[in-house]
Scaffold this motif. Structure first.
Motif, short mmCIF file in Angstrom:
data_model
loop_
_atom_site.label_atom_id
_atom_site.label_comp_id
_atom_site.label_asym_id
_atom_site.label_seq_id
_atom_site.Cartn_x
_atom_site.Cartn_y
_atom_site.Cartn_z
N GLU A 384 2.21 -8.83 5.44
CA GLU A 384 1.28 -7.68 4.77
C GLU A 384 1.93 -6.88 3.96
O GLU A 384 1.59 -6.41 2.90
CB GLU A 384 0.56 -7.03 5.98
N LYS A 385 3.32 -6.55 4.37
CA LYS A 385 4.02 -5.61 3.44
C LYS A 385 4.36 -6.23 2.11
O LYS A 385 4.28 -5.60 1.10
CB LYS A 385 5.29 -5.10 4.36
N LYS A 388 1.31 -6.52 -0.38
CA LYS A 388 0.58 -5.50 -0.61
C LYS A 388 0.20 -5.49 -2.19
O LYS A 388 1.18 -5.49 -2.95
CB LYS A 388 1.14 -4.30 -0.30
N ILE A 437 3.90 0.58 7.76
CA ILE A 437 2.67 0.20 6.99
C ILE A 437 1.45 0.55 7.97
O ILE A 437 0.31 0.30 7.69
CB ILE A 437 2.41 -1.24 6.59
N ASN A 439 -0.16 3.42 7.51
CA ASN A 439 -1.01 3.85 6.59
C ASN A 439 -1.88 3.07 5.66
O ASN A 439 -2.93 3.15 5.08
CB ASN A 439 -0.37 5.00 5.84
N THR A 440 -1.36 1.60 5.67
CA THR A 440 -2.04 0.49 4.96
C THR A 440 -3.03 -0.10 5.74
O THR A 440 -4.20 -0.38 5.41
CB THR A 440 -1.03 -0.71 4.70
N THR A 442 -5.27 0.64 8.71
CA THR A 442 -5.76 2.13 9.46
C THR A 442 -6.53 1.63 10.63
O THR A 442 -7.03 2.46 11.31
CB THR A 442 -6.36 3.01 8.58
#
Length: 880
Positions: A384-385, A388, A437, A439-440, A442
């Motif tokens: 996911e990171k 992005k 992450i 904040n990515t 949420t």
């Protein structure tokens, strides 16, 4: 989200052309359907329009051979196998897209209109129908909005088959084999709504082109007969794993697809426990019942010469597992077999433990599964990171075999979390903070995971077999939500599904697959990885072809080697792929011994000296043993610090090459020792005494002087096994230093040790004999290393070597550390004749302790034989 399709993929165009070229020479209709009903590729009957083939079998066979030659089909049959044609395409490469587009091409080129797609299961049926829906606009744009009607057969709406037959547009019917394979199926019975006709007659009259999806599941007599009963113009068979590839036209096997980057690359994260032999582990593998007896096979930890190891043993009612384990303390109480139930596939023990086939207890089972969830979440969040900003949503898929592990019901019937759901939420909340992450992503943790399970009549989720009526709705839901799951706005990212439903999953953005089975997994490796092989898509529905992104991680509770070995075996069995390395390994060579060698004076002059058997005796000082063993145990280089039981994860890439399934570089490794386990302390003195045959007093002195005894409480089994290994090494050193051999009267090694002729597997180190007169072999000397091969070549070419041969494997010398088989017997003549026994080791090669000790024993053994010299060498020049 709407998925986009690339119409210019060359490998797909090649697969389509392989089928359309079959009908090269088939004339097109000369006019429209109304005026040319009896000419070209369309025929008319009282039931409606049907396909018509004007080519004969000879013309079709000629076309087939041309196609096979073009596509380099090397294993093609030499004769025509009827109007059945096969296309092999690896899972995830767009097999369904290919055969759907082939339908349009066959209609465009030759005017064929009627097509039936036969599938073996509900899951595949739903997948095909979904593909028809999502490719519809794409094909309409490609083929000038050609009128097409596609439908799924419904036994409650059989009059629709009249419409299938009467229409003069492309008609596609998707039908499950089980809907028409039996006489009692509605489709095979006269129907009043069809003027007394059988519904199947409307299909038969169309002479449809039948596309068989996954034909290996329809090879039985009844199913084959049912397909023939459709009166097909031909059958087009599409699969990655054909059982019978009739008239194979095109092949895209796993190795080709993998190396062309048409599917995701694969890596395996192997999660295994370490040093966890302190609990009473038991796994029920199988139950066998005959007219006279009932037995069960279980896997347990057994005491052996090399310490505790897992072994499979056969038990019956009344057996004590303590005895089967060679008296392991943890099985001492309550492990007598009190019952074996073949009906329910269970066994019961005296401590009231009941196990089903595949179940196990002990051995950090829960800890392992929790760690597998952790590794899956960890890998998911890392991707996911990394992705992005690329618009790629990451999905992880967990297959489980017991729904209650994910969702349970309380006494009031309310759904509550099972242990997997609880573990997942705890792990996810920890790992998302570590990944940085939060904040990515949420969404609340409760929204990022969910399960797809079948339900009973009351709406309660349940375990399933994958082919029940209750599963139909689950498959439909999975397919209906395919695009929804790909949408980044949808919170769901971690999916739990029953392992029986695995066929229904083919979402392209599955990047992690983890199987969390309480019972032993029966999922084949190719089936498991197949759920995540498809190339991913971004938020615009476009395929991603970046190999650095396209990586599928399989989190597995087995070693990488076992996984790779199983995967390679399946590819060989299912895809008829012969890897280069496997081909060589399976190539056998016949070893022939020279006729009459046993009477050759050159052979007898050395054999008569070395044929005598000997026994050994040893002498050692106990005080020296206590001193040397306690010092060795103290030394942490000799005996590393004892650690707690742990779980280790090693992530490694898989490479598919012509030589086989190979290992690439290690991509990551982690170790977790945070587990607190309860276990009973065994009798350490008895255990070590059984392994070493030393007195308890001697053992106690060694333990006291070593100052390492507190480590026993950290990991008892690991401590005892390490102590035993060190004590034995020191004991053997002392014994071998004082070893003596003496002949056992007139007892000799028999000539029967020399097999007459035998077969061996091909090995590049085997030596091809050019001068049989110098040895006992006529053609080949079977060898194990390059050093031995070089030495054999030296012996054959060196003028000072009068005779040489490899000592047979049965020529074994007894030593305190096991038997020893020396390498060579050599008759060497320079200024005088010398009889050598040679141990071939390369110059400067560092030997294991056991090898050094066996060479010492060899030296002592041959010292007792008159006129024989024992030497370690790598070349004949060293014999000088």
């Amino acid at each position: 989200m709407k998925l986009h399709f690339d119409s210019s993929q060359q490998y797909q165009l090649d697969a389509i052309k392989a089928v359309t070229d079959l009908f090269e020479g088939q004339p097109l209709p000369s006019g429209d359907f109304e005026t040319s009903l009896s000419y070209g590729s369309l025929a008319y009957s009282e039931n409606g329009f049907g396909n018509k083939l004007l080519l004969n079998n000879e013309q079709i066979w000629e076309n087939t051979r041309i196609i096979q030659q073009r596509n380099e089909i090397n294993n093609a049959a030499g004769t025509f196998q009827g109007m059945h044609f096969s296309v092999e395409m690896e899972t995830g490469t767009g097999k369904t897209y290919v055969y759907l587009r082939t339908i349009y091409e066959l209609s465009k080129l030759y005017g064929f209109k009627k097509f039936v797609i036969v599938v073996p299961s509900v899951a595949i049926r739903e997948g095909v129908f979904k593909n028809l829906q999502i490719t519809s606009d794409h094909f309409q744009n490609l083929y000038d909005k050609t009128p097409v009607n596609f439908t799924v057969y419904d036994s409650k709406a059989v009059p629709a088959l009249r419409g299938f037959a009467s229409a003069n547009t492309i008609q596609i019917l998707v039908i499950n084999i089980d809907a028409f394979a039996k006489d009692e199926n509605i489709i095979n019975k006269p129907n009043d709504r069809l003027s007394g006709k059988k519904p199947i007659e409307f299909l038969q009259s169309c002479n449809p082109i039948v596309i068989v999806d996954e034909p290996q599941n329809m090879e039985g007599g009844i199913r084959k007969k049912a397909i023939d009963n459709l009166n097909p113009l031909c059958t087009l068979r599409y699969s990655a794993t054909h059982k019978n590839a009739y008239n194979l036209l095109y092949s895209l096997n796993p190795v080709k697809a993998y190396n062309l980057g048409l599917v995701k690359q694969i890596e395996v994260d192997s999660v295994l426990s370490e040093n966890s032999m302190n609990q009473a582990f038991i796994e029920l593998e199988s139950i066998h019942s005959t007219k006279t007896k009932i037995t069960a096979k279980i896997k347990i930890d057994c005491n052996t010469e090399k310490g505790a190891v897992k072994k499979s043993v056969t038990i019956k009612v009344g057996d004590d597992i303590y005895d089967h384990s060679n008296q392991r303390e943890m099985y001492k109480n309550g492990f007598i077999v009190t019952g074996i139930d073949p009906g329910n596939n269970t066994i019961e023990l005296g401590n009231n433990l009941v196990l089903s086939v595949g179940e196990s207890q002990g051995g950090m089972h829960d800890e392992l599964m929790r760690y597998m969830i952790k590794k899956t979440v960890e890998e998911h969040l890392q991707k996911e990171k990394r992705f992005k900003g690329r618009g790629i949503k990451v999905l992880s898929l967990f297959f489980i075999d017991r729904v209650k592990n994910y969702r349970e019901y309380d006494e009031q019937g309310n759904m509550i979390k099972g242990k997997f759901a609880e573990w997942f939420e705890e792990i996810y909340q920890e790992e998302i903070k570590k990944a940085g992450i939060e904040n990515t992503i949420t969404h609340p943790v409760s929204e990022v995971h969910n399960g797809y399970f079948s339900q009973d009549s009351k709406g309660r989720i349940k375990d399933t077999g994958g082919e029940t009526i209750a599963d139909d709705d689950t498959y439909k839901l999975i397919m209906q939500e395919k695009e929804k799951l790909l949408d980044a706005k949808t919170p769901l990212r971690f999916i739990f599904s029953h392992s029986a439903l695995r066929e229904g999953w083919d979402n392209p953005n599955v990047f992690q697959i983890c199987t969390l089975n309480e019972t032993r997994s029966t999922i084949r490796k190719r089936q498991e990885i197949g759920r995540g092989l498809r190339l991913p898509v971004n938020q615009d529905g476009e395929r991603i072809f970046d190999k650095t992104i396209n990586r599928l991680t399989v989190i597995a509770n087995e070693s990488y080697d076992d996984f790779a070995k199983a995967l390679q075996k399946e590819i060989e069995e299912e895809c008829d792929v012969i890897f280069t390395g496997i081909r060589d390994k399976n190539k056998k060579q016949k070893v022939t011994l020279r006729k009459g060698f046993e009477m050759d004076p050159k052979f007898l002059q050395i054999w008569e000296r070395i044929k005598f058997r000997s026994r050994y005796s040893v002498n050692y000082n106990t005080s020296k043993l206590i001193e040397s063993a306690s010092e060795a145990v103290k030394d942490k280089l000799r005996m590393p610090e004892i650690t707690k039981p742990a779980i280790r994860s090693v992530r490694k890439e898989i490479l598919l090459t012509d030589d086989g399934v190979a290992g690439g570089k290690i991509l990551g490794e982690s170790l977790d020792r945070t587990y607190s386990l309860e276990f009973e302390l065994p009798d350490i003195l008895s255990y070590i005494q059984n392994k070493t045959e030393l007195t308890r007093a001697t053992i106690l002195e060694i333990l006291k002087k070593s100052n390492r005894l507190p480590e026993f409480f950290v990991n008892p089994q690991s401590f005892m096994d390490n102590i035993v290994a060190v004590i034995k090494a020191e004991l053997y050193k002392l014994m071998i230093d004082g070893i003596r051999y003496e002949k056992i009267g007139t007892t000799v090694y028999e000539m029967s040790l020399f097999d007459t002729d035998f077969e061996i597997y091909y090995n590049k180190d085997n030596f091809k004999v050019s001068d049989p007169g110098k040895t006992i072999y006529e053609n080949i000397i079977p060898l194990d290393s390059g050093v031995e091969n070089t030495f054999a070549g030296d012996c054959e070419s060196n003028i000072h070597v009068e005779f040489y041969f490899k000592l047979p494997s049965g020529f074994k010398i007894n030593t305190p550390i096991g038997t020893y088989n020396p390498d060579w017997a050599v008759v060497f003549e320079n200024e005088k004749k010398v009889y050598f026994i040679v141990e071939t080791k390369s110059a400067g090669q560092e030997l294991l302790n056991s090898e050094q000790m066996k060479i010492k024993c060899g030296t002592a053994y041959f010292k007792g034989l008159e006129g024989v010299s024992y030497i370690r060498a790598s070349s004949v020049s060293e014999l000088l």
